[in-house]
Each structure stands twice: as C-alpha cells, then as structure tokens.
Enzyme design. Structure first.
Site, PDB file in Angstrom:
ATOM      1  N   ARG A 163       0.534  -1.397   0.239  1.00 56.48           N
ATOM      2  CA  ARG A 163      -0.133  -0.077   0.089  1.00 56.48           C
ATOM      3  C   ARG A 163       0.478   1.336   0.177  1.00 56.48           C
ATOM      4  O   ARG A 163       0.564   1.991   0.738  1.00 56.48           O
ATOM      5  CB  ARG A 163      -1.068   0.066   0.859  1.00 56.48           C
ATOM      6  N   SER A 237     -10.612   0.500   3.755  1.00 57.02           N
ATOM      7  CA  SER A 237      -9.821   0.536   4.752  1.00 57.02           C
ATOM      8  C   SER A 237      -9.059   1.391   5.675  1.00 57.02           C
ATOM      9  O   SER A 237      -8.458   2.064   4.529  1.00 57.02           O
ATOM     10  CB  SER A 237      -8.242  -0.663   5.091  1.00 57.02           C
ATOM     11  N   GLU A 333      -4.395   4.768   6.783  1.00 54.57           N
ATOM     12  CA  GLU A 333      -4.358   4.102   4.917  1.00 54.57           C
ATOM     13  C   GLU A 333      -4.949   5.743   4.295  1.00 54.57           C
ATOM     14  O   GLU A 333      -4.561   5.551   2.864  1.00 54.57           O
ATOM     15  CB  GLU A 333      -4.639   3.192   4.456  1.00 54.57           C
TER      16      GLU A 333
HETATM   17  P1  FAD Z   1      -9.008   9.474  -4.708  1.00 58.50           P
HETATM   18  O1  FAD Z   1      -9.751   9.025  -3.573  1.00 58.50           O
HETATM   19  O2  FAD Z   1      -9.909  10.586  -5.582  1.00 58.50           O
HETATM   20  O3  FAD Z   1      -7.561   9.786  -4.628  1.00 58.50           O
HETATM   21  C1  FAD Z   1      -6.703   8.618  -3.415  1.00 58.50           C
HETATM   22  C2  FAD Z   1      -4.952   9.476  -3.264  1.00 58.50           C
HETATM   23  O4  FAD Z   1      -4.045   9.607  -4.387  1.00 58.50           O
HETATM   24  C3  FAD Z   1      -4.967  11.550  -3.391  1.00 58.50           C
HETATM   25  O5  FAD Z   1      -3.800  11.901  -2.546  1.00 58.50           O
HETATM   26  C4  FAD Z   1      -4.987  12.220  -4.887  1.00 58.50           C
HETATM   27  O6  FAD Z   1      -4.741  13.146  -4.695  1.00 58.50           O
HETATM   28  C5  FAD Z   1      -3.886  10.931  -5.503  1.00 58.50           C
HETATM   29  N1  FAD Z   1      -4.181  10.643  -6.813  1.00 58.50           N
HETATM   30  C6  FAD Z   1      -5.597  10.338  -7.385  1.00 58.50           C
HETATM   31  N2  FAD Z   1      -5.596  10.203  -8.685  1.00 58.50           N
HETATM   32  C7  FAD Z   1      -4.205  10.802  -8.903  1.00 58.50           C
HETATM   33  C8  FAD Z   1      -3.595  11.175  -9.997  1.00 58.50           C
HETATM   34  N3  FAD Z   1      -4.222  10.542 -11.264  1.00 58.50           N
HETATM   35  N4  FAD Z   1      -2.448  11.387 -10.239  1.00 58.50           N
HETATM   36  C9  FAD Z   1      -2.014  11.603  -9.209  1.00 58.50           C
HETATM   37  N5  FAD Z   1      -2.519  11.386  -7.563  1.00 58.50           N
HETATM   38  C10 FAD Z   1      -3.357  10.912  -7.430  1.00 58.50           C
HETATM   39  N6  FAD Z   1      -7.656  -0.250  -2.119  1.00 58.50           N
HETATM   40  C11 FAD Z   1      -6.776  -1.782  -1.977  1.00 58.50           C
HETATM   41  O7  FAD Z   1      -6.074  -1.415  -2.181  1.00 58.50           O
HETATM   42  N7  FAD Z   1      -7.501  -2.097  -1.910  1.00 58.50           N
HETATM   43  C12 FAD Z   1      -9.131  -2.338  -1.551  1.00 58.50           C
HETATM   44  O8  FAD Z   1      -9.690  -3.695  -1.880  1.00 58.50           O
HETATM   45  C13 FAD Z   1      -9.557  -1.048  -1.648  1.00 58.50           C
HETATM   46  N8  FAD Z   1     -11.158  -2.065  -1.189  1.00 58.50           N
HETATM   47  C14 FAD Z   1     -11.902  -0.413  -1.108  1.00 58.50           C
HETATM   48  C15 FAD Z   1     -13.191  -1.023  -0.954  1.00 58.50           C
HETATM   49  C16 FAD Z   1     -13.836  -0.069  -0.535  1.00 58.50           C
HETATM   50  C17 FAD Z   1     -15.588  -0.024  -0.846  1.00 58.50           C
HETATM   51  C18 FAD Z   1     -13.722   1.782  -0.952  1.00 58.50           C
HETATM   52  C19 FAD Z   1     -14.778   3.081  -0.796  1.00 58.50           C
HETATM   53  C20 FAD Z   1     -11.769   1.730  -0.742  1.00 58.50           C
HETATM   54  C21 FAD Z   1     -11.439   0.595  -1.518  1.00 58.50           C
HETATM   55  N9  FAD Z   1      -9.993   1.050  -1.376  1.00 58.50           N
HETATM   56  C22 FAD Z   1      -8.827  -0.083  -1.316  1.00 58.50           C
HETATM   57  C23 FAD Z   1      -9.676   2.271  -1.425  1.00 58.50           C
HETATM   58  C24 FAD Z   1      -9.116   2.800  -2.630  1.00 58.50           C
HETATM   59  O9  FAD Z   1     -10.473   2.468  -3.521  1.00 58.50           O
HETATM   60  C25 FAD Z   1      -7.849   2.477  -3.337  1.00 58.50           C
HETATM   61  O10 FAD Z   1      -7.036   3.586  -2.788  1.00 58.50           O
HETATM   62  C26 FAD Z   1      -8.262   3.548  -4.939  1.00 58.50           C
HETATM   63  O11 FAD Z   1      -7.414   3.609  -6.005  1.00 58.50           O
HETATM   64  C27 FAD Z   1      -8.872   5.488  -4.993  1.00 58.50           C
HETATM   65  O12 FAD Z   1      -8.801   6.023  -6.030  1.00 58.50           O
HETATM   66  P2  FAD Z   1      -9.902   6.820  -6.627  1.00 58.50           P
HETATM   67  O13 FAD Z   1      -9.745   7.439  -8.047  1.00 58.50           O
HETATM   68  O14 FAD Z   1     -10.566   6.989  -5.535  1.00 58.50           O
HETATM   69  O15 FAD Z   1      -8.137   8.365  -5.880  1.00 58.50           O
HETATM   70  P1  NAP Z   2      -9.425 -10.841   4.943  1.00 58.22           P
HETATM   71  O1  NAP Z   2      -9.803 -11.977   4.245  1.00 58.22           O
HETATM   72  O2  NAP Z   2     -10.484 -10.993   6.559  1.00 58.22           O
HETATM   73  O3  NAP Z   2      -8.242 -10.780   5.330  1.00 58.22           O
HETATM   74  C1  NAP Z   2      -7.659 -10.110   6.485  1.00 58.22           C
HETATM   75  C2  NAP Z   2      -6.563  -9.565   6.405  1.00 58.22           C
HETATM   76  O4  NAP Z   2      -5.996 -10.775   6.363  1.00 58.22           O
HETATM   77  C3  NAP Z   2      -6.360  -8.798   5.072  1.00 58.22           C
HETATM   78  O5  NAP Z   2      -5.983  -7.967   6.017  1.00 58.22           O
HETATM   79  C4  NAP Z   2      -5.430  -9.755   4.810  1.00 58.22           C
HETATM   80  O6  NAP Z   2      -4.163  -8.400   4.409  1.00 58.22           O
HETATM   81  C5  NAP Z   2      -4.363 -10.230   5.448  1.00 58.22           C
HETATM   82  N1  NAP Z   2      -4.743 -11.724   4.775  1.00 58.22           N
HETATM   83  C6  NAP Z   2      -5.919 -12.483   4.735  1.00 58.22           C
HETATM   84  N2  NAP Z   2      -5.048 -14.173   3.759  1.00 58.22           N
HETATM   85  C7  NAP Z   2      -4.463 -14.399   3.735  1.00 58.22           C
HETATM   86  C8  NAP Z   2      -2.899 -14.746   2.855  1.00 58.22           C
HETATM   87  N3  NAP Z   2      -3.727 -15.589   2.947  1.00 58.22           N
HETATM   88  N4  NAP Z   2      -1.704 -13.827   2.851  1.00 58.22           N
HETATM   89  C9  NAP Z   2      -1.780 -12.927   3.639  1.00 58.22           C
HETATM   90  N5  NAP Z   2      -2.353 -12.117   3.901  1.00 58.22           N
HETATM   91  C10 NAP Z   2      -4.048 -12.587   4.247  1.00 58.22           C
HETATM   92  O7  NAP Z   2      -9.775  -9.338   4.323  1.00 58.22           O
HETATM   93  P2  NAP Z   2     -10.355  -8.337   3.880  1.00 58.22           P
HETATM   94  O8  NAP Z   2     -11.354  -7.250   5.366  1.00 58.22           O
HETATM   95  O9  NAP Z   2     -11.558  -9.376   3.798  1.00 58.22           O
HETATM   96  O10 NAP Z   2     -10.799  -7.479   2.746  1.00 58.22           O
HETATM   97  C11 NAP Z   2     -10.002  -8.188   1.641  1.00 58.22           C
HETATM   98  C12 NAP Z   2      -9.301  -7.923   0.382  1.00 58.22           C
HETATM   99  O11 NAP Z   2      -9.176  -6.758   0.088  1.00 58.22           O
HETATM  100  C13 NAP Z   2      -8.030  -8.346   1.239  1.00 58.22           C
HETATM  101  O12 NAP Z   2      -6.684  -8.662   1.046  1.00 58.22           O
HETATM  102  C14 NAP Z   2      -8.288  -5.957   1.808  1.00 58.22           C
HETATM  103  O13 NAP Z   2      -6.387  -5.947   1.460  1.00 58.22           O
HETATM  104  C15 NAP Z   2      -8.775  -5.851   0.513  1.00 58.22           C
HETATM  105  N6  NAP Z   2      -9.489  -4.702   0.504  1.00 58.22           N
HETATM  106  C16 NAP Z   2      -8.621  -3.309   0.648  1.00 58.22           C
HETATM  107  C17 NAP Z   2      -9.880  -2.535   1.073  1.00 58.22           C
HETATM  108  C18 NAP Z   2      -8.783  -0.935   1.256  1.00 58.22           C
HETATM  109  O14 NAP Z   2      -9.305   0.324   1.090  1.00 58.22           O
HETATM  110  N7  NAP Z   2      -7.054  -0.693   1.271  1.00 58.22           N
HETATM  111  C19 NAP Z   2     -10.550  -2.537   1.617  1.00 58.22           C
HETATM  112  C20 NAP Z   2     -11.487  -3.425   1.323  1.00 58.22           C
HETATM  113  C21 NAP Z   2     -10.407  -4.588   0.910  1.00 58.22           C
HETATM  114  P3  NAP Z   2      -3.949  -7.963   2.809  1.00 58.22           P
HETATM  115  O15 NAP Z   2      -4.252  -6.387   3.098  1.00 58.22           O
HETATM  116  O16 NAP Z   2      -2.899  -7.850   2.991  1.00 58.22           O
HETATM  117  O17 NAP Z   2      -4.469  -9.156   1.632  1.00 58.22           O
END
Ligand code: FAD
Ligand code: NAP
Length: 337
Positions: A163, A237, A333
C-alpha cells in the site's frame, strides 16, 4: 481557464463528508490539465488531485485548486499471450478490470470492484486477495506540477511497497499521473490462495478457476462483506495492516494464539488490523454518525452527517486502544485533506 469556486466535494468522495473546495476544475484532456496546473501555479495556490475520491477524508475547507482527473484512454496491443494496455488516469478502475476480464486478459481480476480511478491505483499500489497492481505494472506517465513537464516512471522508480509508492512518500503532491501501462496475459497465473476466494470457489464447485471465475467470486465476496459507498459513506480500510518484526510477532502470538499473522518474504509478519480493532471491541461501534463497519472493523463509516473531525477522533481512539492493548501502532491508509 475559469475554475469553479466554493464547490462541495461530498458528491465527489465516497465518505460523503461535506467540505468545500476553494477552486475546482475537471481535466478531460492533457491540455486542460496543463492549463489548470499553470493557473494554480501563477496564482500561487496549492493543488490537490482528485480521482474517484474513494481514499480521501475531508476534514476542512480545501484551500487552492482541486483538479478532478477525467482523462480517458484505452489502447491495447497483443503479442502471443502477452497483452499490453495503456489506460487513461481518469478511467474507472473496476470498468477497466471488467473490460480486461471480458477479453480473457488475466492479471488484475483479483482487484475487481475496488472503487476509484486507474490514475490513483499506483499511488497506494492497490491490492486485494493476494494481488497488487504492481504485479502487472509496466510504467506510468505523469506531469510534474512544478514545471508542467511530462515524465515516464518505470516500475523501479515507483518504489511500490505494501500500500505504498514513491507518490505517497517522497513525491507526494509533486506529480499528476496521466496514464498507466499494464502487462496482462491470455494464459495468466491464477491466484486463489485467499481463504474467502478458495471458499467461494469450493461453494461454486469450481476446481480449475478461470480469470472470469476469480472475477465473479471476488465481486460476490466484496458485495457481501464490504459497505457499498453509494449506501454508506466510507473509504475502505482506514488503517494499513501493520507489519512487525519476527520477534514482536512471536511475542504477540504467544500471548494471543488466535491472532492472524502472515509471514512476509523478509521474515517480518503482517498482522490483520481488523482483528486487533475487533478485539478492542470496536466492531460495529457508533458515535453519532461516525462508526466502525459491523462486518469489517478496518472500515470506518459515515452513517449520515459525520464530519472529518468526528471520523479522525474515532480513528485516534481506535489507534490508542490498539496501542494500549497490543503495543502495535496503526498507520492511516486514507489520505486526509
Ligand atoms: P482518490 O481518493 O481520488 O485519491 C487518493 C489519493 O491519490 C489522493 O492523495 C489523490 O491526490 C491521489 N491521486 C488520485 N488520482 C491521482 C492521479 N491521477 N495522479 C496523482 N495522484 C492522484 N484499496 C485497495 O488497495 N484495495 C482494496 O481492496 C480497496 N477496497 C476498497 C473498498 C471500498 C469500499 C473503498 C471505498 C475503498 C477501497 N480501497 C481499496 C481504497 C481506494 O478505492 C483505492 O485507494 C483507490 O485506488 C483510490 O482511487 P481514487 O481514484 O478514488 O483516488
Ligand atoms: P480478509 O480476507 O478478512 O483478511 C484479513 C486480512 O488478512 C487482510 O487484510 C489480508 O491482508 C490478510 N490476509 C488474509 N488472507 C491472507 C493470506 N492468505 N495471505 C496474506 N494475507 C492474508 O480481508 P478483507 O477485509 O475481507 O479484505 C479482502 C481483501 O480486500 C484484502 O486483500 C484487503 O486488503 C482488500 N481490501 C482492501 C481495502 C482497502 O481499502 N485497502 C478495503 C477492502 C478490502 P491484505 O490486506 O494484505 O490482503
């Protein structure tokens, strides 16, 4: 260019928190983007780049110019089993994953249904279910906000981590990402190792999953477990999963045998932050309209009219209780504006 002034950003962000942007404009072409960047520079104003707003928490009036990235582009070339795609930063991430899966191009199917834009994906190296966008990443194009010059970043230059990327650290607010190039495959490696994914495949009686199967399973899991931002404000998250040294992990495991630990290639261990938060009793908690999601303790939610300060206050108290109980520090995050 004449930007709009005093625009409420709530409809542009998934937390749905009201806060005003002093100036606001959309960039649908590179020329519009360059014009917006030059305008803010000549006015001496700070710039904020907004994609889908799904990883931003608004806490106050946003001073300066918010540039909403709407750059659309999809170019693909195929050589044997290798598919190279160049995607505009404003394209919606999930639409692009669907477009790839429809064509049988594999690599990013585990990242289905992640909200937001393609341009933001490298920013925090989005990841889910054992795959990160870095695994298919080739290069990206960006514009230097100080000079307006364009530059191509290789994968090494992006310094992707868990991340993390150089754009979230050293180069924060220095570049606007305009397009990203990914390499996919018509014969990809399938990642079905995460428990939720393998359980869903078993439930469906699928033994040798295709790209389409993984995509469908991930969508079904996410729809069950995660709050839909259209229905309840959130930014996914709120905290990162903490990574701790082997010795800290083993001491914690001795004390808490059920603590989920995932060993990293360098010997450190990733802890599931959601479990830590849940153990502190926060899952489903609500204070006014700021809350913790009932099915996923890592996701803070806005039940209606929470403001940024209320969400930060709740987040701070969660961090404190996890620290007091486990001695582990949770890092945010979400990007706080
Ligand atoms: P924004 O929220 O608009 O911006 C995020 C940041 O990036 C800001 O700092 C902004 O300035 C910068 N930015 C945006 N666009 C650009 C650009 N073109 N150039 C330079 N900087 C830029 N994230 C995960 O990693 N894994 C997941 O599974 C995941 N699941 C999610 C589930 C839900 C329900 C939600 C609400 C969010 C989730 N996220 C997840 C977080 C989010 O969706 C990601 O981080 C996504 O990439 C953000 O994209 P955005 O376009 O909405 O960015
Ligand atoms: P989950 O499956 O309940 O697992 C809980 C956490 O344990 C996750 O965050 C995941 O880490 C870790 N994990 C589970 N199984 C793993 C494995 N086999 N090896 C290594 N790490 C493991 O997680 P969840 O909340 O339902 O989310 C599912 C996936 O979507 C995850 O990968 C999570 O990162 C992603 N997600 C991200 C966001 C966001 O905003 N960043 C929001 C929702 C979901 P990792 O997070 O490193 O995968």
């Amino acid at each position: 260019m004449t930007p709009l002034s005093n625009i409420d950003l709530a409809p542009y962000t998934s937390f749905r928190i009201h806060a005003v942007a002093e100036y606001f404009t959309k960039a649908t072409t590179i020329d519009e983007l360059l014009e917006a960047v030059a305008w803010a520079r000549t006015q001496g104003l700070p710039m904020h780049i907004l994609g889908g707003g799904s990883n931003v928490l608004l806490t106050k009036t946003v001073k300066g110019l918010v540039i909403h990235i709407r750059l659309m582009e999809r170019v693909a070339s195929i050589e044997g089993t290798r598919v190279t795609v160049r995607i505009g930063a404003g394209e919606t991430w999930h639409n692009i994953v669907s477009w790839m899966v429809d064509r049988g191009w594999g690599g990013l199917e585990n990242l289905a249904l992640i909200p937001g834009t393609v341009g933001a994906a490298p920013m925090q190296n989005i990841g889910a279910y054992g795959v990160e966008q870095a695994s298919c990443f080739v290069e990206l194009d960006a514009i230097d906000v100080a000079t307006g010059e364009s530059r191509t970043f290789t994968k090494d230059e992006c310094a992707f981590g868990y991340r993390e990327s150089v754009f979230k650290r050293e180069l924060r607010d220095r570049y606007v990402i305009t397009a990203v190039t990914y390499r996919l495959s018509t014969d990809p490696v399938i990642h079905a190792g995460y428990r939720d994914v393998s359980d869903e495949l078993s439930l469906r009686g699928i033994v040798q999953p295709t790209v389409g199967d993984i995509y469908a399973c991930v969508i079904a899991i996410r729809q069950r477990k995660l709050p839909d931002p259209r229905l309840i404000g959130n930014a996914g998250s709120f905290f990162k999963n903490p990574v701790v040294s082997a010795s800290v992990a083993s001491a914690l495991r001795d004390q808490y045998p059920l603590l989920p630990l995932y060993q990293q290639p360098d010997g450190s261990s990733k802890l599931a932050a959601a479990w830590l938060i849940d153990q502190c009793g926060w899952k489903g908690a609500r204070e006014g309209d700021a809350g913790v999601h009932a099915h996923q303790a890592l996701v803070l939610v806005n039940h209606g009219s929470a403001d940024g300060a209320q969400i930060i206050d709740l987040a701070t108290r969660i961090q404190q209780s996890v620290h007091d109980r486990f001695g582990v520090d949770l890092e945010r995050e979400v990007n706080v504006w």
